[in-house]
Scaffold this motif. Sequence first.
Motif, PDB file in Angstrom:
ATOM      1  N   TYR A  29       0.821  -1.210   0.000  1.00  0.00           N
ATOM      2  CA  TYR A  29       0.000   0.000   0.000  1.00  0.00           C
ATOM      3  C   TYR A  29       0.854   1.259   0.000  1.00  0.00           C
ATOM      4  O   TYR A  29       1.939   1.286   0.569  1.00  0.00           O
ATOM      5  N   THR A  30       0.312   2.309  -0.587  1.00  0.00           N
ATOM      6  CA  THR A  30       0.855   3.649  -0.437  1.00  0.00           C
ATOM      7  C   THR A  30       0.022   4.331   0.636  1.00  0.00           C
ATOM      8  O   THR A  30      -1.206   4.351   0.552  1.00  0.00           O
ATOM      9  N   VAL A  31       0.680   4.837   1.644  1.00  0.00           N
ATOM     10  CA  VAL A  31      -0.011   5.572   2.700  1.00  0.00           C
ATOM     11  C   VAL A  31      -0.160   7.001   2.192  1.00  0.00           C
ATOM     12  O   VAL A  31       0.815   7.753   2.141  1.00  0.00           O
ATOM     13  N   THR A  52      -5.140   6.523   5.391  1.00  0.00           N
ATOM     14  CA  THR A  52      -5.670   6.234   4.066  1.00  0.00           C
ATOM     15  C   THR A  52      -4.619   5.424   3.317  1.00  0.00           C
ATOM     16  O   THR A  52      -3.480   5.864   3.168  1.00  0.00           O
ATOM     17  N   LEU A  53      -5.027   4.241   2.858  1.00  0.00           N
ATOM     18  CA  LEU A  53      -4.138   3.317   2.156  1.00  0.00           C
ATOM     19  C   LEU A  53      -4.637   3.111   0.738  1.00  0.00           C
ATOM     20  O   LEU A  53      -5.813   2.801   0.534  1.00  0.00           O
ATOM     21  N   THR A  54      -3.755   3.257  -0.217  1.00  0.00           N
ATOM     22  CA  THR A  54      -4.103   3.009  -1.610  1.00  0.00           C
ATOM     23  C   THR A  54      -3.308   1.799  -2.080  1.00  0.00           C
ATOM     24  O   THR A  54      -2.070   1.799  -1.999  1.00  0.00           O
ATOM     25  N   PRO A  55      -3.994   0.749  -2.560  1.00  0.00           N
ATOM     26  CA  PRO A  55      -3.273  -0.437  -3.031  1.00  0.00           C
ATOM     27  C   PRO A  55      -2.345  -0.090  -4.188  1.00  0.00           C
ATOM     28  O   PRO A  55      -2.747   0.582  -5.130  1.00  0.00           O
ATOM     29  N   PRO A 104      -8.878   3.440  -2.535  1.00  0.00           N
ATOM     30  CA  PRO A 104      -8.226   3.582  -1.232  1.00  0.00           C
ATOM     31  C   PRO A 104      -9.118   3.054  -0.104  1.00  0.00           C
ATOM     32  O   PRO A 104     -10.338   3.032  -0.224  1.00  0.00           O
ATOM     33  N   THR A 105      -8.486   2.654   0.956  1.00  0.00           N
ATOM     34  CA  THR A 105      -9.167   2.210   2.157  1.00  0.00           C
ATOM     35  C   THR A 105      -8.832   3.183   3.273  1.00  0.00           C
ATOM     36  O   THR A 105      -7.671   3.553   3.439  1.00  0.00           O
ATOM     37  N   ILE A 106      -9.844   3.600   4.000  1.00  0.00           N
ATOM     38  CA  ILE A 106      -9.617   4.470   5.157  1.00  0.00           C
ATOM     39  C   ILE A 106      -9.801   3.617   6.403  1.00  0.00           C
ATOM     40  O   ILE A 106     -10.814   2.935   6.555  1.00  0.00           O
ATOM     41  N   MET A 107      -8.802   3.669   7.255  1.00  0.00           N
ATOM     42  CA  MET A 107      -8.835   2.867   8.477  1.00  0.00           C
ATOM     43  C   MET A 107      -8.673   3.786   9.665  1.00  0.00           C
ATOM     44  O   MET A 107      -7.793   4.654   9.665  1.00  0.00           O
TER      45      MET A 107
END
Length: 157
Positions: free
Chosen positions: A82-84, A110-113, A119-122
């Motif tokens: 992932y790219t943060v 926020t992580l982008t594969p 992106p996924t927000i955690m």
Amino acid sequence: MKVRVLAGILSVAAVISVAPSVLGQDGPQSLDAAWVKGMKAGDANAVSACYASDAVLWMPGDREARGTKAIHDLYAGLLNTYTVTDVSLTDTQYETFQNTGAAWGHFLMTLTPKAGGAPTIMGGRFSSVAKKVGGRWQYVADHASVEPPPPAPAPAR
């Protein structure tokens, strides 16, 4: 695996050099700033340098990572996948006594594969214990958890 990697984000190890000004004398606050900087840079070496050689890291949905290699490998796996694109610590509280400090609060990341995709927000909670080791602050215990869902509304009567 994807869930384990996402859950394993925090909170956040190889004691590799980080600029002394980042891991300076101001305790756990400087350590958290170095961790955020390393995550935003996608630099597993910089992130893992925030941990003592015998530190323990607990991430949600993942096994315990203990020691330099295990902590570094966990972050390297995450940052290779992932790219943060953003990370922040909020509602932080700090307590320091002599060479030991504790921190707790909330994180949002926020992580982008790297392979493509949305992106996924955690978001979650963290707590950590740090010690001043050889003149540098380092995490000795780091724990993160994902925020639980809100409680279900009470049934109507």
